[in-house]
Write an enzyme that holds these catalytic residues in place. Structure first.
Site, PDB file in Angstrom:
ATOM      1  N   HIS A  40     -86.099 -15.683  -2.488  1.00 22.32           N
ATOM      2  CA  HIS A  40     -85.151 -14.848  -1.737  1.00 22.32           C
ATOM      3  C   HIS A  40     -84.038 -14.352  -2.643  1.00 22.32           C
ATOM      4  CE1 HIS A  40     -83.679 -13.228   2.011  1.00 22.32           C
ATOM      5  NE2 HIS A  40     -82.466 -13.697   1.771  1.00 22.32           N
ATOM      6  N   TYR A  86     -82.778  -4.066   0.990  1.00 23.14           N
ATOM      7  CA  TYR A  86     -82.446  -3.195   2.133  1.00 23.14           C
ATOM      8  C   TYR A  86     -81.486  -2.057   1.808  1.00 23.14           C
ATOM      9  CZ  TYR A  86     -78.453  -6.432   2.511  1.00 23.14           C
ATOM     10  OH  TYR A  86     -77.344  -7.197   2.261  1.00 23.14           O
ATOM     11  N   HIS A 117     -85.257  -7.643   8.651  1.00 22.03           N
ATOM     12  CA  HIS A 117     -83.977  -8.200   8.206  1.00 22.03           C
ATOM     13  C   HIS A 117     -83.600  -9.458   8.965  1.00 22.03           C
ATOM     14  CE1 HIS A 117     -79.681  -8.929   7.735  1.00 22.03           C
ATOM     15  NE2 HIS A 117     -79.894  -8.529   6.505  1.00 22.03           N
ATOM     16  N   ARG A 120     -81.545  -9.856  14.864  1.00 24.25           N
ATOM     17  CA  ARG A 120     -80.483  -8.969  15.350  1.00 24.25           C
ATOM     18  C   ARG A 120     -80.636  -7.538  14.844  1.00 24.25           C
ATOM     19  NH1 ARG A 120     -77.009 -10.152  10.718  1.00 24.25           N
ATOM     20  NH2 ARG A 120     -77.613 -12.260  10.157  1.00 24.25           N
ATOM     21  N   ASP A 149     -80.792 -16.050  -3.394  1.00 21.75           N
ATOM     22  CA  ASP A 149     -80.165 -15.262  -2.343  1.00 21.75           C
ATOM     23  C   ASP A 149     -78.995 -14.398  -2.829  1.00 21.75           C
ATOM     24  OD1 ASP A 149     -79.179 -14.322   0.060  1.00 21.75           O
ATOM     25  OD2 ASP A 149     -79.118 -16.229   1.082  1.00 21.75           O
ATOM     26  N   ARG A 188     -69.351 -10.965   4.690  1.00 22.10           N
ATOM     27  CA  ARG A 188     -70.256  -9.833   4.856  1.00 22.10           C
ATOM     28  C   ARG A 188     -69.512  -8.500   4.747  1.00 22.10           C
ATOM     29  NH1 ARG A 188     -74.495  -8.333   9.713  1.00 22.10           N
ATOM     30  NH2 ARG A 188     -72.610  -7.627  10.752  1.00 22.10           N
ATOM     31  N   HIS A 199     -83.589 -19.341   5.501  1.00 22.09           N
ATOM     32  CA  HIS A 199     -82.512 -20.199   5.995  1.00 22.09           C
ATOM     33  C   HIS A 199     -83.026 -21.141   7.101  1.00 22.09           C
ATOM     34  CE1 HIS A 199     -80.030 -17.741   3.512  1.00 22.09           C
ATOM     35  NE2 HIS A 199     -80.146 -16.668   4.277  1.00 22.09           N
TER      36      HIS A 199
HETATM   37  C1  NGQ Z   1     -77.891 -10.126   3.586  1.00 18.10           C
HETATM   38  N1  NGQ Z   1     -77.253 -12.436   3.339  1.00 18.10           N
HETATM   39  O1  NGQ Z   1     -78.681  -9.410   4.189  1.00 18.10           O
HETATM   40  O2  NGQ Z   1     -77.524  -9.874   2.428  1.00 18.10           O
HETATM   41  C2  NGQ Z   1     -77.355 -11.348   4.281  1.00 18.10           C
HETATM   42  C3  NGQ Z   1     -76.030 -11.054   4.899  1.00 18.10           C
HETATM   43  C4  NGQ Z   1     -76.538 -10.318   7.252  1.00 18.10           C
HETATM   44  C5  NGQ Z   1     -77.290 -13.704   3.727  1.00 18.10           C
HETATM   45  N2  NGQ Z   1     -77.496 -13.948   4.964  1.00 18.10           N
HETATM   46  C6  NGQ Z   1     -76.032  -9.953   5.897  1.00 18.10           C
HETATM   47  N3  NGQ Z   1     -77.155 -14.679   2.868  1.00 18.10           N
HETATM   48  O3  NGQ Z   1     -77.151 -11.354   7.427  1.00 18.10           O
HETATM   49  O4  NGQ Z   1     -76.314  -9.521   8.165  1.00 18.10           O
HETATM   50 ZN    ZN Z   2     -80.700 -12.986   2.443  1.00 20.60          ZN
END
Ligand code: NGQ
Ligand code: ZN
Length: 456
Positions: free
Chosen positions: A58, A123, A207, A210, A322, A84, A271
């Site tokens: 990841h 993404y 993704h 949600r 990650d 975020r 996760h």
């Molecule tokens: C991400 N990262 O997509 O980069 C996510 C954060 C989200 C982690 N969860 C954004 N570690 O989950 O909306």
């Molecule tokens: Zn991630």
């Protein structure tokens, strides 16, 4: 030279051939970069402990350039969600050239740390305002090019991202560049699959629950051309996500997914932090891999995965770096175990039975799970697998007086200076004597790029 001609012959002082170290191991490497049976010619001697390189299941490559920039307290309570926002602000500044420069540096660092493969959960598809680039897959191609420069195997996972929350709200202005409809996404996958090779595989990522409306995911996961490939999804990382899922769908995220999707060995649940005992057991029995990212999960304040119960039920795991707050398979696995020790007040939690080594158990399980969801022949020093391996420095004081029973635990728990001395990936020496083959050029370009980003 024919495709199967051996281009290397090796014998190893000690090689990890699951389930044990072998002191008499010999193997060849063919011109496609895969392991063959030894062919008898005088082999080169690998003088050290030889281990399969670790798959990194990841990665969001661009986040490497903001590592350490979100550790200062904000005006309110800092959380995953405030991090975020910082991350979204940073993401707006990334274009194909900056992405390539950051990712190449990241992948060099991964190789030096002992990762020989990476799953890129990608993404940032479009321009910041959501308009596609002239070449719509430009950002993905930047990642493929970065992996080629560094010499790391890549499972590219373009991400389907459609909505801004469980209630189906549209993407926010900062999320627009992530968005595709299902047709656009399938087109992107089709375009990218033309770039598949021995070193590059393309798979599917959703993704998160949600970000994907209920009606959309099935068309992708069950699409004819994609039926056998891997499917990765972020899930149950934060309590807020569990609560929103309960409120809108009447079930917890992993519970909902297990009930509605054909979750099996193809799936990587990234996760999967917040699980009930029932979810833990069901996930373990599904054959899917839990994609654990302990240093990021610690950094973001996610919580602890119920490792002991999950492994007891036969669950499969792999590790990812990650957000790249740390790039070290050692640190991921060490913190995976330490999180459990801190919360259960026991020791040697990951080891399954008396006499088992924690280090061996974790390295072995992460190799297997990572390989499963990478969809490439990696994770073992066996005939037909990619020649992806690391050689630990036999001069390292850390490994002095260590033997087959103790070396993995000293490697995983006691080292702060990495003893990874040589790295072969896809049959090529990408690191010799601690030096990556192109690290000076890639680091210089990275420094220029992040300096420019910081001034922008
Ligand atoms: C991400 N990262 O997509 O980069 C996510 C954060 C989200 C982690 N969860 C954004 N570690 O989950 O909306
Ligand atoms: Zn991630």
């Amino acid at each position: 030279m024919s495709d199967t001609a051996a281009v290397y012959q090796f014998s190893a002082a000690q090689a990890w051939q699951d389930p044990q170290w072998r002191s008499d191991a010999t193997f060849g490497v063919d011109s496609t970069g895969h392991i063959t049976a030894p062919a008898g010619s005088s082999p080169a001697y690998l003088d050290g402990w030889v281990l399969p390189g670790m798959p990194n299941l990841h990665s969001h490559a661009f986040q490497r350039a903001m590592a350490g920039l979100a550790e200062r307290r904000g005006p309110g309570d800092d959380s995953f969600w405030t991090w975020r926002e910082t991350m979204y602000g940073f993401a707006e500044r990334i274009d194909p050239d900056t992405l390539q420069a950051i990712a190449a540096q990241l992948y060099v660092e991964m190789l030096k740390a002992g990762y020989t493969h990476v799953c890129e959960f990608h993404y940032l598809h479009h321009q910041p305002d959501g308009t596609p680039y002239a070449q719509p897959e430009a950002m993905s191609l930047a990642l493929i090019e970065a992996a080629r420069e560094a010499g790391i195997a890549l499972t590219l996972l373009p991400v389907l991202y459609m909505s801004g929350g469980f209630d189906g709200r549209p993407l926010s202005s900062r999320q627009r560049r992530f968005g595709n409809d299902v047709d656009g996404y399938l087109q992107l996958l089709a375009n990218l699959r033309k770039h598949e090779s021995h070193d590059v595989r393309v798979g599917v990522a959703l993704h998160s629950l949600r970000a994907i409306p209920e009606h959309a995911w099935r068309g992708v996961v069950e699409h004819e051309a994609l039926k056998n490939g891997p499917v990765h999804i972020h899930i149950a990382e934060q309590i807020g996500e569990v609560q929103d899922c309960l409120a809108t769908r009447g079930a917890r995220p992993v519970e909902w997914l297990l009930d509605h999707a054909p979750v099996d060995y193809r799936w990587c649940l990234v996760h999967a932090t917040h699980l009930t005992e029932k979810e833990t057991t069901q996930l373990a029995r599904s054959g899917a891999v839990a994609g654990l990212c302990p240093t990021t999960e610690a950094n973001l304040g996610d919580g602890l995965f119920p490792l002991a119960r999950y492994l007891q039920e036969g669950g499969r795991i792999g590790i990812g770096s990650d957000s790249h707050i740390s790039i070290s398979p050692i640190e991921e696995l060490r913190w995976l175990e330490y999180g459990q020790r801190l919360s259960t007040r026991h020791r040697n939690v990951a080891a399954r039975k008396a006499g088992d080594s924690v280090g061996e158990t974790l390295w072995r399980e992460a190799l297997k799970g990572g390989a499963q969801v990478a969809d490439l022949p990696i994770g073992a020093l066996d005939v037909g697998k990619r020649a992806d391996f690391i050689v630990l420095d036999k001069e390292s004081p850390l490994l002095a007086a260590r033997n087959e029973r103790s070396v993995m635990d000293s490697f995983l728990f006691a080292g702060n200076l990495s003893p990874v001395r040589h790295v072969m990936a896809g049959g090529k020496w990408v690191m010799r004597d601690f030096q990556h083959r192109d690290e000076a050029r890639i680091a210089a370009r990275y420094r220029m790029t992040v300096t420019r980003l910081a001034g922008a």
